[in-house]
Design an enzyme around this catalytic site. Structure first.
Site, mmCIF file in Angstrom:
data_model
loop_
_atom_site.group_PDB
_atom_site.id
_atom_site.type_symbol
_atom_site.label_atom_id
_atom_site.label_comp_id
_atom_site.label_asym_id
_atom_site.label_seq_id
_atom_site.Cartn_x
_atom_site.Cartn_y
_atom_site.Cartn_z
ATOM 1 N N LYS A 150 36.137 44.670 60.858
ATOM 2 C CA LYS A 150 34.843 44.028 61.124
ATOM 3 C C LYS A 150 34.961 42.522 60.933
ATOM 4 C CE LYS A 150 29.975 44.243 59.658
ATOM 5 N NZ LYS A 150 29.003 44.939 58.769
ATOM 6 N N SER B 139 25.259 46.821 61.189
ATOM 7 C CA SER B 139 25.908 45.653 61.749
ATOM 8 C C SER B 139 27.378 45.873 62.083
ATOM 9 C CB SER B 139 25.794 44.487 60.754
ATOM 10 O OG SER B 139 26.460 44.808 59.526
ATOM 11 N N SER C 55 24.482 49.710 57.458
ATOM 12 C CA SER C 55 25.390 49.190 58.477
ATOM 13 C C SER C 55 26.674 49.967 58.688
ATOM 14 C CB SER C 55 25.736 47.729 58.163
ATOM 15 O OG SER C 55 24.583 46.933 58.255
#
Length: 457
Positions: free
Chosen positions: A82, A151, A175
């Protein structure tokens, strides 16, 4: 593995095949890159990907094996990272134009541990703006008109679309669990403080937690064995003995687990598909499930979480707000402005409620092994302006309890529908064991066939 394209293999199977010499890391990475070429235009999971750099890492792993060097548990296996997690050899831009072109000087702790385990760092996956609400470019691999969640949108989508077998994410609210549920993969958020956050964009030191995405529970357990450790640079962690996650997760429970089904006060937000699917699941579990009401102390969790998160975000992102507020989205700017207005009294009062919340669940976990609850209100919503409602994750994030989303169901529209299991803090391996039991109980650990569902994109 001959009848399966290598990009669809699990991380554990791929690592075993590389160790045995049945395949090379270079070949595996080549097939993953070929899959990226096939579907990235539709999915848009990657923020940064340099194919030649990924292949160079793979060739180095193959060379090390040929020379008889030590082989780690993820030797030669590509992993997505990420784009709020620092990588010393790739940009880390945090989903904001304010950090465009930023290349850290060193790896985050989790990236360093993955490299030490032999992993190939494939590239950086898309995140939302500073890992908050405003979506990035990623689409749901099952249907590009639907959100992948956020996210950690790129990480979940990359695993679901067959681009990598394993990816890292993070969760401050929902997330990890939400995008895993929307994309039809396993998503695991361990107990707060088990995995170091050193070198990861800070939003809320109270709430930020690392997470994993995979296509098998064995891979989740393997990732935990590699990443769970103490780190003096992250005060939430502490030194601990090695936990044999894979061994415990693979065991049969000594007794059939007793599962507490908690609808939560948010049940009215769920879709018809969710209610019908859970009714079928509860029926299938029979006397191994009991419906339980939340402790009264937990009913104001959403407000407590918002107070803590927004106050700490305002402090963590003070430089971004002061020097570039006009380049932030209206949503993020509003969050930071609300956070700046929170009083010290309200913030400290909210923090003081967390230990009481956790204590409120002690009696429940003395009777039941895990909590069963929706991961999300329904399947991934159509439209890309929102990443979906994280509310079914908020309480468990606030308490720092381990949670996993299992891809066991689907909605009438054919999209995946996640099942969330929550365990008592520091009983993460037992949670994985119960998750495996549940998957077997309802039919198959691959009840939702992500390969079949996304191979046509």
């Amino acid at each position: 593995m001959d009848d399966l394209r290598l990009n669809w293999s699990t991380a554990s199977d791929a690592a075993r095949s590389i160790c045995d010499g049945a395949i090379s890391s270079e070949r595996l990475v080549e097939e993953c890159l070929a899959r990226v070429s096939e579907v990235e235009e539709s999915v848009q999971a990657w923020q940064f990907l340099d194919p030649e750099h990924a292949l160079q890492q793979a060739r180095a792993r193959d060379q090390a094996r040929r020379e008889g060097q030590s082989i780690g548990p993820l030797h030669g296996v590509p992993v997505g990272i990420k784009d709020i997690i620092d990588t010393g050899d790739m940009p880390t831009e945090d989903g904001t134009v304010l950090h465009a072109g930023r290349t850290p000087a060193a790896d985050a702790a989790v990236v360093a541990m993955l490299r030490a385990a032999g992993a190939v760092i494939m590239g950086k996956t898309v995140t939302t703006e500073c890992a908050t609400h405003t979506p990035g470019k990623t689409r749901n691999p099952h249907h590009p008109e639907h959100t992948p969640g956020g996210s950690s949108s790129g990480s979940a989508a990359a695993v679901a679309a067959g681009m990598v077998p394993l990816a890292l994410g993070s969760q401050t609210n929902g997330s990890v669990i939400r995008p895993a549920a929307f994309c039809g993969v396993y998503g695991f958020k361990p107990t707060h403080g088990l995995i170091s956050r050193h070198g990861v964009l800070k939003l809320s030191r109270t709430l930020d937690q690392m997470g994993l995405f995979a296509r098998s529970l064995e891979d989740i357990a393997l990732g935990c064995e590699i990443l769970v450790s103490g780190d003096e640079r992250d005060p939430a962690t502490r030194p601990r003995a090695r936990i044999p996650f894979r061994e415990i997760a693979a065991e049969e429970p000594p007794l059939p687990p007793l599962i507490a089904f908690i609808k939560t006060p948010l049940w009215e937000r769920t879709d018809v598909d969710t209610r019908e699917a859970f009714a079928e699941l509860i029926e299938a579990l029979g006397d191994r499930v009991v419906e339980v009401e939340l402790p009264e102390i937990a009913l104001d969790a959403l407000k407590l979480h918002q107070t803590i998160m927004e106050a700490e975000m305002a402090a963590a992102l003070v430089d971004e707000y002061e020097r570039g507020r006009e380049q932030l989205s209206e949503t993020l700017r509003a969050q930071l402005e609300r956070g700046r207005a929170i009083t010290a009294f309200d913030y400290q009062t909210a923090l003081a409620r967390i230990p009481l919340l956790i204590e409120g669940f002690d009696e429940l976990f003395n009777r039941c092994d895990v909590v069963l609850t929706p991961a999300v209100a329904g399947t991934a919503p159509k439209g890309l302006a929102s990443t979906g409602d994280p509310s079914f994750c908020t309480l468990w994030t606030l308490c720092g309890m381990p949670a996993i989303s299992l891809p066991l169901m689907r909605g009438a529209n054919g999209l995946p529908l996640g099942v969330q299991l929550v365990g008592q803090s520091h009983r993460d391996a037992r949670l994985l064991r119960t998750a495996r039991w549940l998957a077997a109980k309802v039919g198959s650990a691959e009840a939702y066939d992500v390969k079949e569902a996304t191979n046509g994109i």
